[in-house]
Design a protein around this motif. Structure first.
Motif, mmCIF file in Angstrom:
data_model
loop_
_atom_site.group_PDB
_atom_site.id
_atom_site.type_symbol
_atom_site.label_atom_id
_atom_site.label_comp_id
_atom_site.label_asym_id
_atom_site.label_seq_id
_atom_site.Cartn_x
_atom_site.Cartn_y
_atom_site.Cartn_z
ATOM 1 N N GLU A 170 33.150 37.423 37.439
ATOM 2 C CA GLU A 170 34.442 37.954 37.872
ATOM 3 C C GLU A 170 35.270 36.872 38.539
ATOM 4 O O GLU A 170 34.830 35.721 38.689
ATOM 5 C CB GLU A 170 34.231 39.129 38.839
ATOM 6 C CG GLU A 170 33.486 40.315 38.220
ATOM 7 C CD GLU A 170 33.198 41.410 39.227
ATOM 8 O OE1 GLU A 170 33.074 41.088 40.434
ATOM 9 O OE2 GLU A 170 33.097 42.577 38.831
ATOM 10 N N GLY A 171 36.471 37.255 38.940
ATOM 11 C CA GLY A 171 37.342 36.385 39.720
ATOM 12 C C GLY A 171 37.707 35.098 39.002
ATOM 13 O O GLY A 171 38.050 35.092 37.813
ATOM 14 N N LYS A 172 37.620 33.986 39.726
ATOM 15 C CA LYS A 172 37.992 32.685 39.179
ATOM 16 C C LYS A 172 37.098 32.289 38.010
ATOM 17 O O LYS A 172 37.560 31.653 37.061
ATOM 18 C CB LYS A 172 37.936 31.619 40.275
ATOM 19 C CG LYS A 172 38.973 31.797 41.376
ATOM 20 C CD LYS A 172 38.884 30.685 42.397
ATOM 21 C CE LYS A 172 39.938 30.855 43.488
ATOM 22 N NZ LYS A 172 39.848 29.764 44.514
ATOM 23 N N ASP A 173 35.816 32.663 38.091
ATOM 24 C CA ASP A 173 34.904 32.337 36.992
ATOM 25 C C ASP A 173 35.342 33.036 35.712
ATOM 26 O O ASP A 173 35.360 32.432 34.637
ATOM 27 C CB ASP A 173 33.472 32.751 37.340
ATOM 28 C CG ASP A 173 32.870 31.882 38.438
ATOM 29 O OD1 ASP A 173 33.396 30.778 38.675
ATOM 30 O OD2 ASP A 173 31.880 32.318 39.057
ATOM 31 N N ALA A 174 35.701 34.322 35.827
ATOM 32 C CA ALA A 174 36.133 35.075 34.652
ATOM 33 C C ALA A 174 37.436 34.504 34.097
ATOM 34 O O ALA A 174 37.605 34.390 32.875
ATOM 35 C CB ALA A 174 36.318 36.547 35.017
ATOM 36 N N ALA A 175 38.342 34.143 34.982
ATOM 37 C CA ALA A 175 39.619 33.570 34.538
ATOM 38 C C ALA A 175 39.398 32.246 33.824
ATOM 39 O O ALA A 175 40.025 31.961 32.790
ATOM 40 C CB ALA A 175 40.540 33.377 35.740
ATOM 41 N N PHE A 176 38.489 31.442 34.355
ATOM 42 C CA PHE A 176 38.192 30.155 33.717
ATOM 43 C C PHE A 176 37.638 30.351 32.316
ATOM 44 O O PHE A 176 38.071 29.694 31.362
ATOM 45 C CB PHE A 176 37.186 29.368 34.560
ATOM 46 C CG PHE A 176 36.621 28.167 33.854
ATOM 47 C CD1 PHE A 176 37.352 26.993 33.777
ATOM 48 C CD2 PHE A 176 35.377 28.222 33.235
ATOM 49 C CE1 PHE A 176 36.846 25.888 33.094
ATOM 50 C CE2 PHE A 176 34.861 27.127 32.560
ATOM 51 C CZ PHE A 176 35.603 25.956 32.496
ATOM 52 N N ALA A 220 37.956 32.939 30.310
ATOM 53 C CA ALA A 220 38.956 33.521 29.425
ATOM 54 C C ALA A 220 39.980 32.489 28.957
ATOM 55 O O ALA A 220 40.518 32.581 27.851
ATOM 56 C CB ALA A 220 39.666 34.679 30.124
ATOM 57 N N GLU A 221 40.264 31.499 29.786
ATOM 58 C CA GLU A 221 41.287 30.506 29.465
ATOM 59 C C GLU A 221 40.735 29.278 28.753
ATOM 60 O O GLU A 221 41.502 28.458 28.248
ATOM 61 C CB GLU A 221 41.986 30.064 30.756
ATOM 62 C CG GLU A 221 42.762 31.190 31.444
ATOM 63 C CD GLU A 221 43.239 30.787 32.835
ATOM 64 O OE1 GLU A 221 42.943 29.632 33.242
ATOM 65 O OE2 GLU A 221 43.878 31.615 33.503
ATOM 66 N N THR A 222 39.417 29.131 28.713
ATOM 67 C CA THR A 222 38.808 27.923 28.147
ATOM 68 C C THR A 222 38.875 27.922 26.630
ATOM 69 O O THR A 222 38.479 28.886 25.968
ATOM 70 C CB THR A 222 37.338 27.803 28.588
ATOM 71 O OG1 THR A 222 37.287 27.684 30.014
ATOM 72 C CG2 THR A 222 36.688 26.582 27.947
ATOM 73 N N LEU A 232 34.476 39.150 28.498
ATOM 74 C CA LEU A 232 35.434 38.075 28.784
ATOM 75 C C LEU A 232 36.161 37.595 27.533
ATOM 76 O O LEU A 232 37.121 36.845 27.628
ATOM 77 C CB LEU A 232 34.701 36.891 29.430
ATOM 78 C CG LEU A 232 33.983 37.206 30.734
ATOM 79 C CD1 LEU A 232 33.212 35.984 31.216
ATOM 80 C CD2 LEU A 232 34.962 37.665 31.804
#
Length: 234
Positions: free
Chosen positions: A30-36, A38-40, A160
């Motif tokens: 979750e959080g920053k890890d999930a955002a990373f 998803a954007e990678t 994700l």
């Protein structure tokens, strides 16, 4: 009181807290890890290894099962065998589930993972021999539950929606990270278990510890099934 008895009692308390803590009940990516994630786009080997290791180290359900598996294993080759069976199982379904998109509802698969914790603690308490008069093949059970745990890991990644560019490399990196995290966590657990086994309190409190592991597994099952029936069926 033995100087190692507080260690034993502390380990028992830790096992119970692992299954009951509100924070532990939300160990998804979750959080920053999930955002990373998803954007990678493209391969990101080291970050995905880190995420895999982090997920396993904070994966209270996986660790509770492994604690049950090694609880009465005293030889390193036996520990290596059972941990390898578990690793092979979860590696297969992690990669298969994440690559194909075939998975199980995360609430249900996590409920079965909770069941695996209950199963192993029940076995450690001699439940099968006492109630049914037979002992299942633990090797088969560990491999099968490893497959289920792998689907649990895959469900976290599926949510994700990883980018297809670099997908295989990133999944392999994540899986390697999971193995690294598992090795680190087990090293600490084995050290604590070794110290505890050298004290008289191990025999006195082994049944209590496994009862607490079973209770934690039941709580996990109840939590996941509640999430499923209260809106997590999708």
């Amino acid at each position: 009181m033995s100087s190692r008895r507080p260690l034993a009692l502390g380990l028992i308390a830790l096992l119970l807290a692992a299954g009951m803590g509100d924070t532990a009940l939300a160990h998804a990516i979750e959080g920053k890890d999930a955002a990373f994630v998803a954007e990678t786009k493209g391969a990101a080997i080291l970050p995905f290894m880190y995420l895999g290791a982090k997920h396993m180290v904070t994966g209270y359900d996986h660790l509770l099962f492994l604690i049950g598996v090694i609880f009465f294993l005293f030889r390193l080759r036996d520990i290596a065998l059972y941990v390898t069976l578990f690793s092979v199982g979860h590696s297969i379904t992690l990669l298969f589930g994440a690559l194909t998109g075939i998975g199980i509802n995360p609430w249900l698969v996590d409920a079965v993972i909770g069941l695996s914790v209950v199963y192993k603690a029940f076995e450690n308490l001699g439940g099968f021999k006492t109630l049914f008069g037979f002992q299942p093949d633990t090797r088969v059970a560990v491999l099968v539950f490893g497959l289920i745990h792998g689907f649990g890991l895959a469900s976290k990644l599926q949510a994700l929606r990883l980018h297809p560019d670099g997908l295989v490399t990133n999944l392999l990196s994540f899986n390697i990270g999971v193995e690294i995290g598992q090795a680190l966590a087990l090293s600490l657990i084995l050290l604590l278990m070794l110290l505890w086994r050298r004290s008289r309190s191990f025999t006195a409190h082994a049944a209590a510890a496994n009862s607490l592991i079973m209770a934690a597994g039941m709580i996990l099952i109840g939590y996941q099934l509640s999430g499923y029936f209260l809106g997590g069926q999708a």
